[in-house]
Design a protein around this motif. Structure first.
Motif, PDB file in Angstrom:
ATOM      1  N   THR A 191       0.808  -1.222   0.000  1.00 51.99           N
ATOM      2  CA  THR A 191       0.000   0.000   0.000  1.00 51.99           C
ATOM      3  C   THR A 191       0.844   1.276   0.000  1.00 51.99           C
ATOM      4  OG1 THR A 191      -0.322  -0.265   2.383  1.00 51.99           O
ATOM      5  CG2 THR A 191      -2.093  -1.010   0.949  1.00 51.99           C
ATOM      6  N   ASP A 192       2.158   1.150   0.123  1.00 52.91           N
ATOM      7  CA  ASP A 192       3.015   2.318  -0.079  1.00 52.91           C
ATOM      8  C   ASP A 192       3.307   2.527  -1.569  1.00 52.91           C
ATOM      9  OD1 ASP A 192       4.903   0.378  -0.748  1.00 52.91           O
ATOM     10  OD2 ASP A 192       6.356   0.980   0.775  1.00 52.91           O
ATOM     11  N   GLY A 193       2.778   1.638  -2.426  1.00 46.14           N
ATOM     12  CA  GLY A 193       2.943   1.758  -3.871  1.00 46.14           C
ATOM     13  C   GLY A 193       4.037   0.892  -4.448  1.00 46.14           C
ATOM     14  N   THR A 194       4.796   0.194  -3.625  1.00 46.62           N
ATOM     15  CA  THR A 194       5.867  -0.677  -4.104  1.00 46.62           C
ATOM     16  C   THR A 194       5.259  -1.864  -4.857  1.00 46.62           C
ATOM     17  OG1 THR A 194       7.192  -0.092  -2.178  1.00 46.62           O
ATOM     18  CG2 THR A 194       7.874  -2.027  -3.409  1.00 46.62           C
ATOM     19  N   VAL A 195       5.800  -2.139  -6.050  1.00 42.94           N
ATOM     20  CA  VAL A 195       5.277  -3.201  -6.905  1.00 42.94           C
ATOM     21  C   VAL A 195       6.372  -4.225  -7.202  1.00 42.94           C
ATOM     22  CG1 VAL A 195       4.319  -3.727  -9.185  1.00 42.94           C
ATOM     23  CG2 VAL A 195       3.627  -1.642  -8.006  1.00 42.94           C
ATOM     24  N   TYR A 196       6.014  -5.499  -7.055  1.00 41.49           N
ATOM     25  CA  TYR A 196       6.886  -6.599  -7.488  1.00 41.49           C
ATOM     26  C   TYR A 196       6.089  -7.414  -8.488  1.00 41.49           C
ATOM     27  CZ  TYR A 196       9.402 -10.968  -7.695  1.00 41.49           C
ATOM     28  OH  TYR A 196      10.068 -12.081  -8.173  1.00 41.49           O
ATOM     29  N   TYR A 197       6.703  -7.720  -9.629  1.00 39.14           N
ATOM     30  CA  TYR A 197       6.029  -8.441 -10.709  1.00 39.14           C
ATOM     31  C   TYR A 197       6.961  -9.509 -11.260  1.00 39.14           C
ATOM     32  CZ  TYR A 197       4.388  -9.281 -15.489  1.00 39.14           C
ATOM     33  OH  TYR A 197       3.984  -9.867 -16.652  1.00 39.14           O
ATOM     34  N   GLU A 198       6.383 -10.649 -11.568  1.00 36.93           N
ATOM     35  CA  GLU A 198       7.146 -11.691 -12.252  1.00 36.93           C
ATOM     36  C   GLU A 198       6.269 -12.282 -13.342  1.00 36.93           C
ATOM     37  OE1 GLU A 198       9.884 -15.603 -11.260  1.00 36.93           O
ATOM     38  OE2 GLU A 198       9.135 -14.361  -9.620  1.00 36.93           O
TER      39      GLU A 198
END
Length: 171
Positions: free
Chosen positions: A73-80
């Motif tokens: 919810t701080d906007g940090t995104v992890y994608y795989e």
């Protein structure tokens, strides 16, 4: 029908939300409460106690997109990305809080934590979608095999997937 209307309303931008609420009050249809911004104070960012959301789509025997997306919810995104997606491999990025505000409100509105853990049907070769919501005190993961879950869960899956278009990738 009402669920489809709610989904269509949700896709509208914040700028038209108040106008849509007014129109639906006149029509007698109850608009979802997450459009009512009167309870927000200034630029207050309400996470509804949610700390992280995520979605994972599995592959199938066809060309089903397979990926995992986690958003704090701080906007940090992890994608795989695993297959049949534009971005393969691991990537990191950032979303702005306003890009998450409506989806967090929608999760709260549909009572995600009270939904079943598994929606399934006795067929093979269909993809599964795992949707995760984490709060300070609990985590819930819902498995939706062959899109057998309720429309509200499908709408949430679509909204979370759509966030991929909003991410500012750092790599």
């Amino acid at each position: 029908m009402r669920k489809l209307l709610i989904f269509a309303l949700f896709l509208c931008s914040n700028l038209c939300a108040q106008d849509l609420v007014s129109l639906h009050k006149e029509s007698g249809v109850t608009a979802p409460t997450f459009f009512d911004k009167s309870h927000y104070k200034g630029n207050e960012y309400n996470t509804f106690g949610i700390t992280e959301i995520g979605i994972q789509k599995t592959s199938c025997f066809g060309h089903c997109p397979a990926f995992m997306l986690k958003i704090k919810t701080d906007g940090t995104v992890y994608y795989e990305g695993y297959g049949f997606v534009d971005k393969l491999g691991q990537h990191n990025g950032k979303l702005k809080q306003y890009q998450l505000e409506n989806i967090l409100a929608y999760i709260n509105e549909i009572d995600f934590m009270d939904m079943q853990d598994i929606y399934s049907i006795d067929i093979t070769d269909e993809p599964s979608v795992y949707t995760m919501v984490k709060t300070q005190s609990q985590q819930k993961i819902i498995k939706n095999y062959a899109n057998t879950g309720p429309m509200t869960l499908w709408a949430l899956e679509q909204l979370m997937t759509q966030l991929l278009n909003e991410v500012k990738w750092s790599d």
